[in-house]
Design a protein around this motif. Structure first.
Motif, PDB file in Angstrom:
ATOM      1  N   GLY A 177       0.735  -1.190   0.022  1.00  0.00           N
ATOM      2  CA  GLY A 177       0.063  -0.007  -0.138  1.00  0.00           C
ATOM      3  C   GLY A 177       0.773   1.236   0.104  1.00  0.00           C
ATOM      4  N   THR A 178       2.164   1.265  -0.063  1.00  0.00           N
ATOM      5  CA  THR A 178       2.919   2.206  -0.111  1.00  0.00           C
ATOM      6  C   THR A 178       2.926   3.136  -1.232  1.00  0.00           C
ATOM      7  OG1 THR A 178       4.962   1.303  -0.456  1.00  0.00           O
ATOM      8  CG2 THR A 178       4.567   1.716   1.946  1.00  0.00           C
ATOM      9  N   VAL A 179       2.734   4.373  -1.252  1.00  0.00           N
ATOM     10  CA  VAL A 179       2.711   5.066  -2.714  1.00  0.00           C
ATOM     11  C   VAL A 179       3.683   6.367  -2.791  1.00  0.00           C
ATOM     12  CG1 VAL A 179       1.031   6.835  -4.004  1.00  0.00           C
ATOM     13  CG2 VAL A 179       0.131   4.593  -2.697  1.00  0.00           C
ATOM     14  N   TRP A 195      10.821  11.541 -17.033  1.00  0.00           N
ATOM     15  CA  TRP A 195       9.634  10.840 -17.125  1.00  0.00           C
ATOM     16  C   TRP A 195       8.744  10.858 -15.920  1.00  0.00           C
ATOM     17  CZ3 TRP A 195       7.193   7.517 -20.942  1.00  0.00           C
ATOM     18  CH2 TRP A 195       7.635   7.678 -22.310  1.00  0.00           C
ATOM     19  N   TRP A 196       7.440  11.139 -15.818  1.00  0.00           N
ATOM     20  CA  TRP A 196       6.719  11.135 -14.761  1.00  0.00           C
ATOM     21  C   TRP A 196       6.390   9.804 -14.180  1.00  0.00           C
ATOM     22  CZ3 TRP A 196       5.324  15.823 -12.106  1.00  0.00           C
ATOM     23  CH2 TRP A 196       5.561  17.088 -12.884  1.00  0.00           C
ATOM     24  N   HIS A 197       6.576   9.389 -12.850  1.00  0.00           N
ATOM     25  CA  HIS A 197       6.201   8.158 -12.538  1.00  0.00           C
ATOM     26  C   HIS A 197       5.411   7.929 -11.205  1.00  0.00           C
ATOM     27  CE1 HIS A 197      10.390   8.986 -11.728  1.00  0.00           C
ATOM     28  NE2 HIS A 197      10.204   8.300 -10.832  1.00  0.00           N
ATOM     29  N   TYR A 198       4.378   7.305 -11.146  1.00  0.00           N
ATOM     30  CA  TYR A 198       3.667   7.058 -10.057  1.00  0.00           C
ATOM     31  C   TYR A 198       3.792   5.395  -9.395  1.00  0.00           C
ATOM     32  CZ  TYR A 198      -0.588   5.494  -7.400  1.00  0.00           C
ATOM     33  OH  TYR A 198      -1.499   4.660  -6.619  1.00  0.00           O
ATOM     34  N   VAL A 199       4.212   5.247  -7.891  1.00  0.00           N
ATOM     35  CA  VAL A 199       4.383   3.748  -7.785  1.00  0.00           C
ATOM     36  C   VAL A 199       3.559   3.504  -6.527  1.00  0.00           C
ATOM     37  CG1 VAL A 199       6.248   2.333  -7.072  1.00  0.00           C
ATOM     38  CG2 VAL A 199       6.728   4.294  -8.439  1.00  0.00           C
ATOM     39  N   LYS A 255       5.366  -4.312  -7.477  1.00  0.00           N
ATOM     40  CA  LYS A 255       4.555  -2.858  -7.505  1.00  0.00           C
ATOM     41  C   LYS A 255       3.999  -2.641  -8.799  1.00  0.00           C
ATOM     42  CE  LYS A 255       7.798  -0.513  -4.281  1.00  0.00           C
ATOM     43  NZ  LYS A 255       9.068   0.367  -4.107  1.00  0.00           N
ATOM     44  N   TYR A 256       2.966  -1.799  -8.602  1.00  0.00           N
ATOM     45  CA  TYR A 256       2.403  -1.177  -9.928  1.00  0.00           C
ATOM     46  C   TYR A 256       2.964   0.249 -10.155  1.00  0.00           C
ATOM     47  CZ  TYR A 256      -0.912   1.553 -12.986  1.00  0.00           C
ATOM     48  OH  TYR A 256      -1.525   2.222 -13.837  1.00  0.00           O
ATOM     49  N   MET A 280       1.936   4.915 -20.060  1.00  0.00           N
ATOM     50  CA  MET A 280       2.249   3.365 -19.938  1.00  0.00           C
ATOM     51  C   MET A 280       2.339   2.826 -18.455  1.00  0.00           C
ATOM     52  SD  MET A 280       5.535   4.047 -22.349  1.00  0.00           S
ATOM     53  CE  MET A 280       6.004   2.288 -22.467  1.00  0.00           C
ATOM     54  N   ASP A 281       2.126   1.577 -18.502  1.00  0.00           N
ATOM     55  CA  ASP A 281       1.944   1.056 -16.725  1.00  0.00           C
ATOM     56  C   ASP A 281       2.475  -0.323 -16.898  1.00  0.00           C
ATOM     57  OD1 ASP A 281      -0.337   0.141 -17.924  1.00  0.00           O
ATOM     58  OD2 ASP A 281      -1.435   0.767 -16.096  1.00  0.00           O
ATOM     59  N   CYS A 282       2.581  -0.861 -15.835  1.00  0.00           N
ATOM     60  CA  CYS A 282       2.967  -2.284 -15.445  1.00  0.00           C
ATOM     61  C   CYS A 282       2.826  -2.618 -14.284  1.00  0.00           C
ATOM     62  CB  CYS A 282       4.364  -2.620 -16.076  1.00  0.00           C
ATOM     63  SG  CYS A 282       5.766  -1.702 -14.926  1.00  0.00           S
ATOM     64  N   ILE A 283       3.113  -4.196 -13.823  1.00  0.00           N
ATOM     65  CA  ILE A 283       3.050  -4.531 -12.750  1.00  0.00           C
ATOM     66  C   ILE A 283       4.511  -5.072 -12.588  1.00  0.00           C
ATOM     67  CG2 ILE A 283       2.331  -6.351 -11.015  1.00  0.00           C
ATOM     68  CD1 ILE A 283      -0.395  -6.113 -11.704  1.00  0.00           C
ATOM     69  N   LEU A 284       5.268  -4.500 -11.934  1.00  0.00           N
ATOM     70  CA  LEU A 284       6.850  -4.783 -11.722  1.00  0.00           C
ATOM     71  C   LEU A 284       7.148  -5.969 -10.932  1.00  0.00           C
ATOM     72  CD1 LEU A 284       9.324  -3.450 -12.948  1.00  0.00           C
ATOM     73  CD2 LEU A 284       9.727  -2.374 -10.979  1.00  0.00           C
ATOM     74  N   GLU A 285       7.302  -6.971 -11.440  1.00  0.00           N
ATOM     75  CA  GLU A 285       7.500  -8.404 -10.622  1.00  0.00           C
ATOM     76  C   GLU A 285       8.939  -8.530 -10.079  1.00  0.00           C
ATOM     77  OE1 GLU A 285       4.948 -10.190 -10.291  1.00  0.00           O
ATOM     78  OE2 GLU A 285       3.737  -9.771 -11.875  1.00  0.00           O
TER      79      GLU A 285
END
Length: 411
Positions: free
Chosen positions: A301-303, A384-388, A322-323, A368-373
């Motif tokens: 749940g950390t953002v 590049w802007w990123h949300y985690v 992580k997303y 663009m997005d992903c689930i980082l395994e």
């Protein structure tokens, strides 16, 4: 009398250290820190009260204004005071000595960093029979359950921002060559996920062992972020031991007071953990020079809110999932950066609760997005802007590097 024999290496190092300290005290005197110098001289003779007084005076200087405005000499002075406190306390209170040294590493300057690290090495972080931290520790089985938690896709969508995984997915490659990385992604400033490149890291197995983490780092002090994220009014930082940090991940109010070790140079502070990872060859792209090596460790749940960084970023997902959502640097103005200088690299938009009326240009923007395994590397180009958002207990490492600026680029 000169015997013609070379001085022992230890004597040379000690003399150099003494010269650095003397020069620092002269500089602090010029800054008007007469009281600090007087206390520091007494502390050097073993006066604990004077050492604590010197540390308090330096601490006040560190908090006398904006951090960037602090005179570098006072950061070094704080480190010196921490060294004195640790030297005096090492004999009777190992944890107090370690805390003083960690505070010197976290808040102090670079002048005495080598001495701080050497002093840490002389004070073991753990001894058989000691109980790390101030709590009862984390049950190993419970820890493994948290690491292996794997939400089904329906549950994942419930906690992600709207439209997640509905746009362009970040391309995934399997351990490509450095040349292919440079040609296909680095030069084009295009994100990519690289799989199978960190399987050889000791961290991939060692960090799954909670007892290993407690033994190596349990008594070390770290700065933990508490709250939803760093743009919230309730956000704060707590200086706690690593064991206390681990225990907070399991506390009943964890979801209400998320505790996150975020963008912290943990591997500069705790050398044993640094030995568990390897700088990927990809970080040499463009004649790169590593600028920062940071840890990101926290519960489900950390953002990290939508923001950008000035450097090339290779983000390694060592434990957990992580997303991550990315927006191109070319649409920065449509992401409504904060006007304040300190937050100008952070968007005003809360992706978990988007207000389209307040931020109309946000609607319909491509991302663009992903689930980082676990075991993945993600390349994020500069700006590049990123949300985690973490989807489990997560331990990540970011490698920031920059490339030489050509004359034409600097004009």
């Amino acid at each position: 009398m000169d015997t013609g024999e070379p001085e022992p290496a230890g004597a040379v190092v000690a003399a150099a250290g003494g010269e650095k300290r003397a020069a620092l005290l002269r500089q602090i005197t010029e800054e008007g820190g007469f009281a600090f110098v007087a206390s520091a001289e007494k502390a050097a003779a073993g006066d604990l009260r004077a050492a604590e007084a010197a540390r308090e005076m330096a601490w006040e200087q560190l908090h006398s204004g904006p951090w960037r405005g602090v005179e570098p000499a006072w950061r070094d002075a704080y480190a010196l005071a921490c060294l004195h406190v640790a030297s005096i306390r090492a004999g009777d209170d190992r944890r107090a000595a370690l805390r003083a040294l960690d505070m010197g590493l976290i808040m102090g300057g670079d002048l005495l960093r080598g001495e701080l690290q050497a002093a840490v090495a002389r004070v073991p972080a753990y001894r058989n029979g000691d109980s790390n931290g101030d709590g009862n520790g984390i049950d190993a089985e419970r820890w493994m359950e948290g690491l292996s938690r794997n939400r089904d896709i329906a549950d994942v969508f419930k906690v992600l921002p709207v439209k997640s995984l509905s746009c362009k997915q970040i391309e995934r490659r399997t351990c490509i060559s450095l040349e292919a990385f440079i040609h296909d992604y680095f030069l084009r400033e295009s994100p990519v996920i690289l799989s199978g490149c960190i399987d050889h890291w000791p961290a991939r197995t060692k960090w799954k062992d909670i007892k290993y983490l407690e033994r190596i780092a349990g008594d070390r002090t770290v700065p933990a972020e508490v709250g939803k994220n760093y743009v919230c009014n309730e956000w704060r930082q707590d200086l706690i031991t690593f064991s206390q940090f681990l225990e907070r991940m399991w506390s009943p109010d964890c979801s209400a007071n998320l505790t996150y070790l975020a963008q912290h140079p943990l591997f500069d502070q705790i050398k044993e953990l640094r030995e568990d990872i390897v700088v990927p060859d990809y970080c040499s792209a463009g004649g790169g020079e590593l600028q920062a090596l940071n840890a990101w460790f926290g519960p489900d749940g950390t953002v990290t809110p939508l923001h950008h960084d000035p450097h090339h970023n290779l983000f390694a997902q060592v434990l957990g999932r992580k997303y991550i959502r990315l927006y191109s640097a070319s649409i920065s103005e449509d992401l409504y950066p904060h006007m304040e200088t300190m937050l100008s690299n952070t968007s005003q938009i809360d992706l978990d609760n988007i207000d389209v009326k307040e931020f109309p240009r946000m609607e319909g923007l491509e991302f663009m997005d992903c689930i980082l395994e676990e075991g993945d590397l993600l390349y994020i180009p500069p700006k590049w802007w990123h949300y985690v958002k973490s989807l489990s207990i997560s331990f990540s490492v970011s490698f920031w590097w920059r490339t030489p600026i050509l004359p034409s680029e600097g004009s």
